[in-house]
Each structure stands twice: as structure tokens, then as C-alpha cells.
Write a protein that holds these residues in place. Structure first.
Motif, PDB file in Angstrom:
ATOM      1  N   GLU A 939      25.984  46.196  51.661  1.00  0.00           N
ATOM      2  CA  GLU A 939      26.166  45.257  51.073  1.00  0.00           C
ATOM      3  C   GLU A 939      27.442  45.281  49.882  1.00  0.00           C
ATOM      4  N   GLN A 940      27.195  46.363  49.205  1.00  0.00           N
ATOM      5  CA  GLN A 940      28.315  46.579  48.139  1.00  0.00           C
ATOM      6  C   GLN A 940      29.790  46.727  48.841  1.00  0.00           C
ATOM      7  N   PHE A 943      31.066  43.404  50.126  1.00  0.00           N
ATOM      8  CA  PHE A 943      31.600  42.734  49.125  1.00  0.00           C
ATOM      9  C   PHE A 943      33.075  43.241  48.606  1.00  0.00           C
ATOM     10  N   TYR A 944      32.932  44.615  48.369  1.00  0.00           N
ATOM     11  CA  TYR A 944      34.356  45.111  47.707  1.00  0.00           C
ATOM     12  C   TYR A 944      35.540  45.290  48.873  1.00  0.00           C
ATOM     13  N   VAL A 969      35.391  34.263  53.493  1.00  0.00           N
ATOM     14  CA  VAL A 969      34.238  34.197  52.200  1.00  0.00           C
ATOM     15  C   VAL A 969      33.358  32.859  52.763  1.00  0.00           C
ATOM     16  N   GLY A 981      24.872  38.837  50.458  1.00  0.00           N
ATOM     17  CA  GLY A 981      24.698  40.049  49.600  1.00  0.00           C
ATOM     18  C   GLY A 981      23.417  40.016  48.972  1.00  0.00           C
ATOM     19  N   PHE A 985      24.080  41.160  45.552  1.00  0.00           N
ATOM     20  CA  PHE A 985      25.430  40.817  45.205  1.00  0.00           C
ATOM     21  C   PHE A 985      25.609  39.366  45.186  1.00  0.00           C
ATOM     22  N   TYR A 988      28.156  38.030  42.780  1.00  0.00           N
ATOM     23  CA  TYR A 988      29.558  38.765  42.908  1.00  0.00           C
ATOM     24  C   TYR A 988      29.980  37.628  43.615  1.00  0.00           C
ATOM     25  N   TRP A 989      29.515  37.436  44.959  1.00  0.00           N
ATOM     26  CA  TRP A 989      30.276  36.466  45.831  1.00  0.00           C
ATOM     27  C   TRP A 989      30.646  35.385  45.418  1.00  0.00           C
TER      28      TRP A 989
END
Length: 996
Positions: A939-940, A943-944, A969, A981, A985, A988-989
Motif C-alpha cells: 500500500e505504501q 501511494f508513493y 486517483v 490504502g 494510508f 495520505y490519499w
């Protein structure tokens, strides 16, 4: 070097200070009487008690008063205080500053008074007197060599200015008062005549100032000043021949004539001596009375009045100084003998000047080879103490050191000289001097026939030698001196003071104390230890005479020493003696007998539970015995308390050792319960920190054995706050770590909450392990690896970094550990990366940059130009190249840190991480913990990969690419029902979507 003079040299009895204060006090209204009392109290604090700080506070308070009279009193008092302090300091610069402060306050007093008034003139006189006093002290400091060579010229100039001002002020006072008839105004006349005399003193002191430069000793300027002083004094003496002050003029004429003689003028020694002898003869001349037959006969029982006594003794002091300086010691002896006989006939005591005269008399006797007589004279002065006593002590030291016939000296006189050095033993060299003088006295002790006198002198000598040796950390010599004093003079031939001070008891205590200190200092050297034990045994058999002293304490100490040396049979004999004797050690001795049984099991490392249980029961029997009788006094009560505390400790410790030796779980649990019962409340009763720590350790181990981890952990945390000596804390840390580790393994991990609960327990275990690790500092690198992994896996980056820092420092540079150290450095880079992220989130940019730079260097090397590295390294390196999202902060906001700005490369790294990690999810052997970590990594990376791609397009101003990212997105939010996430996360999203 010129002859040093006493600080009393320039003055005559002056009532002007007292008179001015009296005038100011008398002028105070009733409402001002509180200030008057304050002034008198502060003066007493200063002059009598030497409480300068307290006196200064009061004087300063008076200075701030709005009332002029009270303010003047405060200024006067503060001025006197600073003069007091100046005379007592040996620091030249501080003395100068204090004197200037004193003078400054007097100037303020003068300004505050009406010009021409009596108070004004007296204040002016006091100012001039102080100026001259400071000047004469400066001259003495130069003559005595106390002023650094590079400061002499400046001080000479400053002193000249002081004397010039003093002379001008005295002349002004004389002019202002004019010709005063003593019949009309005695006070004004007295002020005027003293001012005149002091003018001639100023001239003399100016000449003395010139003489501080040897080249000017015979200069015309110096001779002119002395000649003017002599002419003025000649007239002054004629004008005041009927007054006492005229005789003070004679004394000063003697001083001036002596200075002229030294300058090579036409003056004979007899001219100088004449003035001093004239004063003495006149002051001691017995008046005549008419008897019944009309004949003139000496008045019976006449004693010179105090003022006459003062003049006569001053005259002798200055006369003897002059004679001795000019080699006429025979004349000093003749006149000194006369002075002693006259004062004996008058039945009066010497004042300060008489004592100083006697010191000069003793010097003359010594120089003529009559050292024993000189020592006796000096000893008599020394007995009176004070300034003269200190000077006499110095002289006695010189006499004893330089005399050729020491063996003829009376031991009592030698003791007096030694006593003088002993009382000042804290000064440099005085302790050594006292030792040498007492040794000389002891060597002459055979002269003493009286047994009591001999015992007193011998006892005092050895005792004080011991004290001086111990003061210099010469403990073995000190102990030997106390031993000789005690063994030779432990008898009842005591002086009243010795009996009162219980000197034999003090001697015995100091003997043991000196050896005890030496035992510690030599780390229990066997030879020193044997001396200590021999002294203890001797004192038990030979207790101090003249002091009701029990030797039970020494016997107890001896038994304890034997026990510590594991000489159990000998120790048991001493304990048995005490156990059968009524006293404070009886119960404690019985306890120690049981203790030795414990120690014997301990020394042979008994593995069976039975003997330990038997010892515990013996201690329990002791407790029952102690409970059958009441302690009768405080000493017994204290002894009882101490014994019961010790018994409870050994009961607990014995049951704990039995539990460790027991294989049967039910019996082990019973024994652990007994440990808890014995230690319940025990810690609060123990005073000894080491024993308290051991009792806590026993309770901790019992709680561990019973599985009561929370209570055990509470004890451990308390010990961490106040670490005990030894390795107790290490053992506790390892125990708690192992138990918590087992507990954590058995906890469920079904959901995120379970993981958090489990991690909390692991974190406690990790902190316990770190306590053990840092205190133990093990040699095995594996134990350090365990330490950093505990924190690393918990993502406690600061703690992990601390362990790694210490481990790398310990093992780096050793080829044997090169691979593991390289891995540690990689792990430390991850810690620094995470710490940089935390620092960035908190707003500490400088720390962020520093940590990030250190980590970047490591990761660039690890991934190389082709991004070839394992997934774990890639996901860390990607944050270096493409940055990271920091937060949330206190407001819930996130901040993006762009790293080194290689966003496209970072995006490819994140894509590789997903490619490496996703297939691993199909592995059937995955446990819940590994699966959780893998999903979080994926998942990290997801996202990154998007985030860095977004920044790559934004940096390139690629709008088409940005639109593509936005669609991606939105699609991710739709597919995950607005939970992309999850559970890690999602925020973060949301941040990224809001940025778009």
C-alpha cells in the motif's frame, strides 16, 4: 627590606571617631532611636562577632534613610566595616578597593554636615586619619614584599596622594579651630592638638614612603621631611609637656630620630633611646606622699593609670624594636627585665603593646643564646592568644628550629610552642611544624619527674601528632601516633580538661578511624586490614580509662570483620560472647549466628531446597524469640528493629533460593508466596540502600515466578529510576524482558487493535532489554543485534538509532564483525531517514537536513545507478530520491518533503517494490504478522508511486500527465469506496486528492 611595622604603629588612642558617633547618636530624636539601636547592633556584629555580611546589610539600610543623621551613621558604619575587611584580607587589589570604599563613604559624611560645625571638623579629622591609616598599611605591604614588583610604583604614587590629602585636611582642621583654650572647650582643644600631632606623623610617613625605594633612603627629600617632623615635634612636646599627648609626641620623636639615624644624619642611638626611656620612666615613676613625720615617701600600692600603662608599654615596644634592629640586644634584655619586674610589682597584665614588647624581649634573649628563657617568655605571650599570641607562636617556632641547645628546653615550654603551631595547623606548613615540635617535646620528656605531668604532655603530644598526620592524609603515621599515645598513656593521670573531653576515648576512636580510612583507601590491603583487626582486639581487651565506654561495639565490629572474611568459626565465638551478654548487641548477635548458617549454604552454592527452608525457619524462630520481651530503651528498640529487618530479609531470600531449587510447581508457588509475605512492607523498614535493593529483587523474582508481571514491572521501573549498585538491575531487566517476550508471543493478532496491544507489550520488553544491554555492555554482537531489532521492528526509530550508535562504535573496525556492522549502518540509515521525517513534521528543518544528508549517502551507494536492490532497500531509497509525506502535525496537516527531487526515478523504484512484494502474498506459509507487514509495504508503494509520478509531471509542466494522475486517483477512491490504502494510508490519499 625595611622592618615591617604593626598595623598599630601610626596611631595614638583616638577618641575622635567615638566622639563623632556619640554626637550623631545624641542628636537623634526619639523617633530615630530605632536607627540608633540598629547602628549599635551592626557595630557589635562587626567588631565583636565578625558577622560582616549582616552588619553591612544594616549599614546599607541606614544609608538609604531619608533622615540625615541616620544616613550619616550608616555611612560611618559602612566606612568602618570596609576598613575592618581591608585589614583582614591578604589580597592587595581587594584591600585597595575596600579602603577606597571606606574613604568614599567618609567623604559623603563630610559633605552631609554643616561646614565649620564641630561634627564637620571631626568628620574631616576622621577622613584624614583614615587616609593616613591606609597609607601606612600600603607602606607596610611594600616593605613586607607583598606587593608584586610591577605594582609597586603605582601603589607608591597612590600612597603619596593619600598622605598629601591627609596632611592638607589636618592643616585645614588646625586652621579652622585656631588657638583653642582647653579650659573653654576641651573637645575642640583635643581635636586641634591631635591634628597637629598627626601632621608630624604624616611627615614621618612620607619619609617612610620614600624609604620603600632603597635608593631614596638617604635622599634630601626624605631627610627634609624628617627634619621638619623633628622640629615640629620638638615644639609640640614643649607646648604640651603637661599633657599626656605630649608624651605621645615623645614617642613619635623617637621614631623620627631613628629614621634620621638610618638616613645617616648626626643622630646617636642614645638620642633615640632617650625619648622612649623618658616616657617609660615618667609613666612608671611612683608619686610621693607625705608621711606622718612630714617626710616624702613613695605612695603605697600605687598602680599606673591605664593611660600611663599604655604609654609605657608602647615606649618599650618601640624601644626594643629599635635596639634589636641596631644590634643592641643587651639593652633590650636589661629594659625588658625591668618591664617584667615592674609589671609583676604592679600586679597588672600586659596589653597588646606590652605583649609585643615581650616578643622583642624574647628575640633579644634568643640572639644572646638564652633560648630557653626566650621560649618561656614567648610561651607566656602565646597563652594569651590574639594577634600577639600568633606573633609569639611564630617566634617560638624560630627559636626551637634554630636553637643549639634543644635538649635543655623544658618539655612544658616546648609543648607551648608546639601548641601554637597546632592551633594554626590549617595554615600552610603549620601541621608539619607542629609535628616536629611535638616530636622534640616527646624526645625531652625524660626530664619530667612528675608522673601526671608526664602523662598529660605525652598523651597530648602523640594525640596532636596523630591529628596533624591525618589532616595531611598520612593515615598510617597518624594511626601509629594514636596507638603509641593510647598504649603508653591510657591511664587516669588526666588533667581536668582531658577528663572532661574523654581524651583516652577520643584517642582510641581516632586510632580505629585512621586505620578504617586506610583500609578503604588501600582497597582492603591485607597488611592494613591486619593492623585494623589487631587494634580492634587490643581495644576490646584494654578499654579507655576515664570514659564509661562499652567495647561491645568493637567486639561487634570484630565479629563482622571475621564474618566478611568468611572466618565463620572465629566469628561465631565473638557473636556467642555478645549473645550471652545483656546489651544492645545481644539479639543482633543471635541473628548473626543464624546468618552464618545462611552464608555457609550460600558459599557452597547449595542446590537442594531443604537446607534453605531450614535456615528460613531458624530466622523465623529468632523472630518469635525477639517478640517474647520488650525492648527497654531507645538503643535496644533500634537494635531490635534492625535485627527484625535483617531476619525478614534472610527469610525471604532463603525461601526464594529454595523455590529456585524446587522442581515441583505447586511447592515452588507456595515458597514464592512465603517470599512475598516476608517482603511485604520490608522495603520501607530498610535503611541500607544495598539491602533494600536486594529485598526488592527477591520480591520481584517471586512476582515473576507467580506470573504477576504488572507488579514485577512496577518494581523494575522503580529500580530504573534509582539504579542500585551491582548487577541486580541487569538481572531484573533480563527477567522482565524474557517474560514480556513470552507474553507478547501468546497474544492474539486478529486485527489492528490486537497488533497495537501486542506492540505495547513488546515495547516494554524492548525497554527492559535496553536497560540490561546498556548496563551489561556485552561482548557478543548478537546481543546488540537483538537490542536494535526490538526497536527497529516496532518502528521506534530514536531508540533503535541509540542502540545502533553504541553497537557500531563498539564493533566497527573489527574484521570479524564487518558484515554485521555494514548491515547495522544500513539499518541506522533507515533510522535517520525516519527521524528526518519526524523532524520535518515538527518543523525542525536544520535537523531534517542533517539527518537526511547522512542517510542519502548510504542509500545512493546501496541502490547504485540501476536501482538494483531488495524491496526493503528500494522503498527506503525511494524516499531519499522522491521524498516523503510528513505528518500529521498538531492541526492534522501533512507536509511534503521532496527529497533530492529525482521523482521519476523514485516512481520506478516504488513500482519495483510492488512488483517484488505482491507475489509474496500467495505464499501459504505466511503468518499474520508477516502478511500484515507485506500488505503495508504494498500500500505504501502504491501511494508513493502515484505521488512521485505526480511530482514528476508537475515539475515538467506536463498537464496531460497531471490529468492522467488525477483520473487514476479518482478511480482508486471509487474502487476502494473512499478508503484507499486502508488502514494505513487513507489520509495520505486524501491529502493528494486535495492537492489536485
Amino acid at each position: 627590606m625595611r622592618n615591617a611595622r604593626s598595623p598599630f604603629g601610626h596611631r595614638i588612642p583616638c577618641t575622635i571617631w567615638i566622639g563623632l558617633v556619640a554626637l550623631l547618636l545624641a542628636s537623634l530624636a526619639p523617633a530615630q532611636q530605632g536607627g540608633k539601636l540598629d547602628y549599635r547592633w551592626a557595630t557589635a556584629l562587626m567588631e565583636k562577632y565578625r558577622y560582616y555580611d549582616m552588619a553591612e546589610t544594616i549599614f546599607k539600610r541606614l544609608e538609604k534613610s531619608n533622615d540625615k543623621e541616620l544616613r550619616s551613621l550608616g555611612l560611618l558604619g559602612y566606612s568602618k566595616l570596609k576598613r575592618f575587611e581591608a585589614r583582614r584580607t591578604t589580597d592587595i587589589e581587594r584591600r585597595r578597593k575596600l579602603n577606597l570604599e571606606s574613604i568614599s563613604r567618609l567623604r559623603e559624611v563630610v559633605k552631609s554636615l554643616p561646614k565649620g560645625s564641630k561634627e564637620y571638623l571631626e568628620a574631616r579629622f576622621n577622613l584624614a586619619d583614615t587616609l593616613q591609616g591606609v597609607a601606612t598599611e600600603n607602606i607596610d605591604q611594600i616593605n613586607q614584599g607583598r606587593v608584586p614588583a610591577d605594582q609597586v610604583a603605582a601603589l607608591q604614587k597612590e600612597t603619596q596622594n593619600l598622605l598629601d590629602e591627609a596632611e592638607a585636611v589636618f592643616n585645614d582642621v588646625v586652621r579652622s579651630l585656631g588657638d583653642v583654650d582647653p579650659e573653654e572647650d576641651k573637645d575642640k582643644w583635643s581635636l586641634a592638638v591631635q591634628a597637629k600631632l598627626y601632621i608630624y606623623q604624616v611627615l614621618y610617613n612620607k619619609a617612610e614612603l620614600l624609604a620603600t625605594d632603597p635608593a631614596k633612603l638617604r635622599s634630601s627629600k626624605r631627610i627634609a621631611a624628617l627634619t621638619d617632623a623633628a622640629e615640629g615635634l620638638d615644639e609640640f612636646i614643649l607646648d604640651n609637656e603637661a599633657e599626656l599627648i605630649g608624651y605621645y609626641g615623645c614617642l613619635w620623636m623617637g621614631k623620627v630620630k631613628a629614621a634620621l639615624l638610618d638616613a645617616g644624619e648626626d643622630v646617636k642611638p642614645e638620642d633615640v633611646q632617650y625619648y622612649y626611656k623618658y616616657v617609660y620612666d615618667t609613666m612608671t615613676d611612683v608619686p610621693l606622699d607625705e608621711d606622718s613625720s612630714g617626710n616624702m615617701v613613695p605612695r603605697k600600692n600605687w598602680v599606673p593609670p591605664p593611660a600611663f600603662q599604655d604609654l609605657a608599654q608602647r615606649a618599650c615596644w618601640w624601644l626594643f624594636q629599635f635596639n634589636n634592629t641596631h644590634g643592641n640586644t643587651v639593652s633590650t634584655i636589661e629594659m625588658g627585665t625591668r618591664l617584667r619586674n615592674d609589671w609583676k610589682r604592679f600586679k597588672i597584665e600586659f596589653n597588646l603593646f606590652g605583649k609585643l614588647a615581650m616578643i622583642e624581649y624574647a628575640k633579644a634573649l634568643h640572639s644572646e643564646g638564652r633560648s630557653a628563657e626566650a621560649l618561656e617568655v614567648a610561651a607566656n605571650v602565646s597563652a594569651g592568644g590574639g594577634f600577639a599570641g600568633q606573633e609569639a607562636d611564630k617566634l617560638m617556632s624560630v627559636i626551637i628550629a634554630t636553637a643549639r641547645n634543644k635538649e635543655s628546653f623544658s618539655p612544658s615550654i616546648l609543648a607551648a610552642g608546639a601548641n601554637g603551631a597546632y592551633t594554626t595547623r590549617n595554615r600552610p606548613g603549620k601541621a608539619v611544624e607542629a609535628i616536629q615540635l611535638y616530636q622534640t617535646m616527646l624526645a625531652n620528656l625524660g626530664q619530667v619527674k612528675d608522673a601526671k605531668e608526664k602523662a598529660i604532655l605525652g598523651r597530648t603530644g602523640w594525640y596532636r601528632i596523630g591529628v596533624c598526620c591525618v589532616q595531611q592524609n598520612r593515615y598510617l603515621e597518624g594511626a601509629r601516633a594514636f596507638e603509641l599515645g593510647y598504649k603508653n598513656y591510657n591511664n587516669d593521670l588526666l588533667s581536668d580538661e582531658e577528663a572532661k573531653q574523654k581524651i583516652n576515648k577520643k584517642m582510641s576512636q581516632n586510632w580505629i578511624s585512621a586505620l578504617g580510612t586506610l583500609v578503604k583507601a588501600t582497597n582492603k590491603d591485607p597488611y592494613v586490614r591486619s593492623l585494623y583487626d589487631e587494634a580492634t582486639s587490643y581495644l576490646i581487651d584494654h578499654p579507655p580509662v576515664g570514659a564509661a565506654t562499652s567495647t561491645d561495639g568493637l567486639a561487634w565490629q570484630k565479629a563482622e570483620n571475621l564474618r566478611r572474611q568468611k572466618k565463620y568459626d572465629e566469628a561465631l565465638k565473638e557473636y556467642a560472647r555478645l549473645a550471652n551478654k545483656v546489651g544492645e548487641y545481644r539479639e543482633r548477635a543471635k541473628l548473626k549466628i543464624a546468618t552464618i548458617q545462611y552464608l555457609r549454604l550460600y558459599d557452597k552454592k547449595e542446590k537442594a531446597p531443604g537446607p534453605w527452608i531450614s535456615v528460613a525457619k531458624n530466622f523465623e524462630e529468632f523472630k518469635k524469640l525477639a517478640g517474647r520481651s520488650d525492648a527497654t530503651d531507645s538503643t535496644q528498640k533500634d537494635a531490635r528493629k534492625a535485627a527484625l529487618v535483617e531476619a525478614d530479609f534472610y527469610i525471604a531470600d532463603s525461601y526464594l533460593r529454595a523455590a529456585k531449587a524446587t522442581a515441583e510447581p505447586k511447592e515452588r508457588r507456595r515458597l514464592h508466596d512465603l517470599v512475598l509475605r516476608a517482603t511485604d512492607g520490608l522495603v520501607d523498614r530498610i535503611k541500607d540502600p544495598a539491602l533494600k535493593a536486594r529485598a526488592l529483587y527477591d520480591r520481584f523474582q517471586a512476582l515473576i515466578g507467580l506470573g504477576r508481571l504488572d507488579e514485577a514491572e512496577a518494581i523494575f521501573n522503580m529500580m530504573v529510576e534509582n539504579p542500585p549498585p551491582g548487577r541486580i538491575l541487569e538481572s531484573m531487566a533480563l527477567s522482565i524482558y524474557k517474560r514480556l517476550k513470552v507474553k507478547a508471543k501468546g497474544m492474539p493478532t486478529r486485527n489492528e487493535e490486537d497488533f497495537k496491544a501486542r506492540d505495547a507489550v513488546v515495547r516494554k520488553a524492548a525497554k527492559a532489554y535496553r536497560v540490561w544491554l546498556f548496563r551489561k555492555n556485552p561482548r557478543k554482537i548478537g546481543e546488540w543485534v537483538t537490542g536494535y531489532k526490538l526497536f527497529y521492528d516496532l518502528e521506534d526509530w530514536a531508540d533503535a538509532n541509540e542502540v545502533l550508535e553504541k553497537a557500531i562504535a563498539k564493533f566497527d573496525g573489527k574484521p570479524k564483525y564487518a558484515k554485521k556492522v555494514k548491515l547495522m549502518k544500513r539499518k541506522q540509515a533507515r533510522c535517520m531517514l525516519e527521524l528526518a521525517k519526524a523532524a520535518y513534521a515538527s518543523g525542525d528543518k536544520a535537523k531534517t537536513e542533517a539527518l537526511f544528508a547522512k542517510a542519502a549517502n548510504v542509500y545512493k551507494e546501496l541502490v547504485g545507478p540501476d536501482n538494483k536492490a531488495p524491496a526493503t532497500i528500494l522503498e527506503e531509497a525511494a524516499q531519499i530520491f522522491g521524498g516523503f509525506l510528513a505528518g500529521p502535525d498538531r492541526r492534522g496537516n501533512y507536509t511534503y518533503y521532496p527529497g533530492i527531487g529525482e521523482f521519476e526515478r523514485a516512481s520506478k523504484m516504488w513500482a519495483k517494490v510492488r512488483k517484488y512484494q505482491e507475489p509474496k502474498l500467495d505464499d501459504p506459509s505466511l503468518d499474520a504478522e508477516k502478511e500484515r507487514r507485506l500488505k503495508k509495504s504494498i500500500e505504501q508503494a502504491r501511494f508513493y508511486a502515484v505521488l512521485t509520478y505526480y511530482w514528476a509531471k508537475k515539475t515538467a509542466n506536463d498537464n496531460r500527465g497531471l490529468q492522467y494522475v488525477k483520473k487514476q486517483v479518482n478511480s482508486i477512491f471509487f474502487k476502494t469506496r473512499n478508503q484507499p490504502g486502508a488502514p494505513w494510508f487513507t489520509p495520505y490519499w486524501e491529502w493528494l486528492r486535495n492537492r489536485m
